[in-house]
Each structure stands twice: as structure tokens, then as C-alpha cells.
Design a protein around this motif. Structure first.
Motif, mmCIF file in Angstrom:
data_model
loop_
_atom_site.group_PDB
_atom_site.id
_atom_site.type_symbol
_atom_site.label_atom_id
_atom_site.label_comp_id
_atom_site.label_asym_id
_atom_site.label_seq_id
_atom_site.Cartn_x
_atom_site.Cartn_y
_atom_site.Cartn_z
ATOM 1 N N LEU A 212 0.849 -1.187 0.000
ATOM 2 C CA LEU A 212 0.000 0.000 0.000
ATOM 3 C C LEU A 212 0.891 1.246 0.000
ATOM 4 N N PRO A 213 0.850 2.021 -1.070
ATOM 5 C CA PRO A 213 1.714 3.201 -1.160
ATOM 6 C C PRO A 213 1.590 4.096 0.068
ATOM 7 N N GLY A 214 2.729 4.443 0.647
ATOM 8 C CA GLY A 214 2.739 5.370 1.778
ATOM 9 C C GLY A 214 2.364 4.715 3.097
ATOM 10 N N ILE A 215 2.010 3.427 3.085
ATOM 11 C CA ILE A 215 1.580 2.753 4.322
ATOM 12 C C ILE A 215 2.547 1.624 4.690
ATOM 13 N N ASN A 216 2.780 0.711 3.751
ATOM 14 C CA ASN A 216 3.686 -0.405 4.080
ATOM 15 C C ASN A 216 4.715 -0.654 2.971
ATOM 16 N N ASP A 217 5.010 0.368 2.167
ATOM 17 C CA ASP A 217 5.956 0.155 1.068
ATOM 18 C C ASP A 217 7.341 0.717 1.365
ATOM 19 N N ASP A 218 7.634 0.972 2.626
ATOM 20 C CA ASP A 218 8.962 1.493 2.984
ATOM 21 C C ASP A 218 9.989 0.350 2.923
ATOM 22 N N GLU A 219 11.099 0.592 2.276
ATOM 23 C CA GLU A 219 12.082 -0.479 2.050
ATOM 24 C C GLU A 219 12.667 -1.006 3.361
ATOM 25 N N ILE A 220 12.923 -0.111 4.294
ATOM 26 C CA ILE A 220 13.512 -0.551 5.577
ATOM 27 C C ILE A 220 12.526 -1.478 6.303
#
Ligand code: SF4
Length: 320
Positions: A212-220
Motif C-alpha cells: 500500500l503506497p505510503g503505508i507499508n511500502d517502505d524499504e527498511i
């Protein structure tokens, strides 16, 4: 009687959330195993012992399936649960018609280990049938830790069939997961189930879907999730982008309005003209998963294996 102290406080306490009423009904069905149309899946047949799913994921693409029963309120999918009436001989009859070379997925439109399974044990009965035959290729997909109840049975099935179990874990953040997947077991419980099954020799993978863009797409964050998946014994790690169309679209946009208001307009624009995000975002996420897998040392897909009690004379196609 005049209430005092804690009794008075309890009586006057403002109601934060009333317990939802979930109804369970029996559904007579002539069909247990359904043909899956299209070629983008790694299975040709699906089994869904229940209709509706109490896990209530905000993004659940399967909500539209309740409309087939003329149940059109957004919450019907998660509050009106139907358990099929078990019929072992009918199940066996249908299974006999499925070509041995074709894979069967348990849980595609609903979670086979949702809460109703504790009561009705339909998934368990299906596995009991599989434990008496052999030579199939089976997938189970769940967001529950309830497969631990069936550990020994799953072991028996995995000796006779190629069995892969996908656990969906979208985030390690329990609070975020509670909002996104209100009645699914916590992410750490799902990973504990991965660890138990993997230690028992059952091939498991973790799927972080939907992204989900901006919710759980952070690479870390994804890297940390993949690391925990690997540490739990998962063999593969993957995920896909959010598919969003009515009636899920309305449910998910209203969730965003409540929990992530800053993202509401962005999602509206992204999904205004279609059910999927742009090809560029899709490619970006594929590349992201590739980097994460490489960094952690997980495969993209399950690895083929030959079960010890595979039926002699039955050709095993190792293609996934
Ligand atoms: S667990 Fe799966 S089927 Fe159930 S609500 Fe969530 S996404 Fe839908």
C-alpha cells in the motif's frame, strides 16, 4: 439500586465500540472445488470452505463475492459468514475429477483458517481427506496462526502431496495491522506459526500483500519483515500491489479517511481510472521485492520437492 464506585463508573462509561454481531449460517453447496479462470496463478483449482471472512481486512478484494448472494452492505462480507455443509463423499467425488497434474489452492476468496474454522473445522476435514490420498500439489494461504492446531495433520499431508503454505504478513507493526486487518491474528503470531510449521518440515513462505503506497511500502520496513520471515523459517517472500475496485474501494477509502487522511486524495487519484496502480509503481515494487529478497537471502518462489510418500506412478510436474 444506587450504583457507586467502579459500578457507577462502568455504568456511565461512554461506549467506545459495541461488539459486532457476526452471524454464522450453514450453506448447502454442490461445489467444493472450483476451476480458476486465467493463467496468472500457480494453481488451477480453488477450495473455499467458507463464504465471507471475519478477518475484515480493509483491502480485501473478495468483498464483491457477497454480492452474488445479494448481500450488498459493505460490512456483510465480514459479519455474515457462511460455512458450507460438509459432505465428504461429494468432496471426494469432485477431487477425483481434478487432473492430478493441476494444483489446488485452499483459501483464495476467504481465509480457510478464519475464526469460523475453530467452530466448524471444515479446513481440517478437507485436510483429513487429503491425508488419505496422495500425489497432489496443494497451496494453503492464510493470515491466521490456527494452522498450528493442524500441525500433525499438515505434516501427514506434506508427506503425501507437495504442500506449500503462504502466510500473509503485510507489516510488523501490530497497531498498523490492527487497523488494516482488524480481526486477523497479530503479525508476530503469524510469524510464530511460520516458525512452528517450518520446524515441522512444512514449506512456508511469507507474502506481504497488498503493498500500500505510503503505508507499508517502505524499504527498511519490508527488509525487517523479510528478515523476520527468514528467521522464522520461511523459504520464499513476495507480494503484490493493491487491487482496488468497488465495493472494496469504498471500504478502503473510508479507512484511509479515518486513519491516513493525508493519503486519501492520493489513492483516489491513483485508482480513479482503474483497479491497479500505474505500471511504473508496479515495476518499482517488483524491483523493491527483488532487492529485499537478495539482501535477506529468500527466494521469490517455493522450491519444488518430492514428498516421501508421493504416489508411485503419478508423474510429478515440478513446475510451479
Ligand atoms: S483474511 Fe483474506 S479473505 Fe479474509 S478478509 Fe482478509 S484479505 Fe479477505
Amino acid at each position: 439500586m444506587q450504583l457507586v464506585g467502579i459500578a457507577k463508573a462502568a455504568h456511565n462509561a461512554p461506549l467506545l465500540e459495541a461488539k459486532r454481531q457476526v452471524s454464522y449460517s450453514h450453506l448447502a453447496t454442490g461445489k467444493w472445488i472450483n476451476r480458476v479462470e486465467g493463467s496468472r496463478h500457480s494453481f488451477e483449482w480453488s477450495i473455499n470452505p467458507y463464504r465471507g471472512c471475519e478477518m475484515a481486512c480493509q483491502y480485501c478484494y473478495a468483498r464483491y463475492t457477497h454480492e452474488f448472494m445479494e448481500l450488498r452492505e459493505p460490512e456483510d462480507f465480514e459479519t455474515r459468514i457462511f460455512a458450507k455443509v460438509w459432505n465428504a463423499s461429494e468432496f471426494r467425488r469432485e477431487l477425483a475429477k481434478v487432473p492430478m497434474s493441476q494444483a489446488i489452492a485452499i483459501g483464495t476468496a476467504t481465509d480457510p483458517y478464519q475464526h469460523a474454522e475453530r467452530r466448524y473445522e471444515l479446513t481440517r476435514r478437507i485436510l483429513e481427506v487429503f491425508a488419505t490420498v496422495s500425489g497432489r500439489k496443494l497451496w494453503i494461504t492464510t493470515k491466521s496462526d490456527l494452522p498450528m492446531r493442524d500441525l500433525e495433520l499438515l505434516q501427514q499431508v506434506a508427506k503425501r502431496h507437495v504442500l506449500y503454505v503462504n502466510f500473509t504478513v503485510t507489516t510488523l507493526d501490530a497497531q498498523l495491522a490492527r487497523g488494516l486487518e482488524p480481526r486477523a491474528p497479530r503479525p508476530d503470531l503469524r510469524l510464530a506459526a511460520v516458525a512452528s510449521l517450518a520446524a515441522a518440515g512444512i514449506r512456508c513462505g511469507v507474502i506481504a500483500s497488498p503493498i500500500l503506497p505510503g503505508i507499508n511500502d517502505d524499504e527498511i520496513d519490508l527488509h525487517a519483515l523479510a528478515q523476520q520471515a527468514k528467521a522464522s523459517g520461511a523459504q520464499w517472500f513476495g507480494g503484490g500491489v493493491l487491487f482496488l475496485k468497488s465495493p472494496t474501494k469504498e471500504v478502503f477509502l473510508s479507512y484511509l479517511e479515518r486513519e491516513h487522511p493525508q493519503l486519501h486524495r492520493k489513492y483516489q487519484a491513483t485508482y480513479e481510472t482503474g483497479a491497479r496502480p500505474s505500471r511504473e509503481y508496479h515495476q518499482k515494487i517488483e524491483a523493491l521485492f527483488e532487492r529485499v529478497r537478495l539482501g535477506v537471502g529468500l527466494s521469490r518462489k517455493a522450491t519444488p520437492y518430492l514428498p516421501p510418500d508421493w504416489e508411485r506412478g503419478n508423474q510429478l510436474s515440478l513446475a510451479l
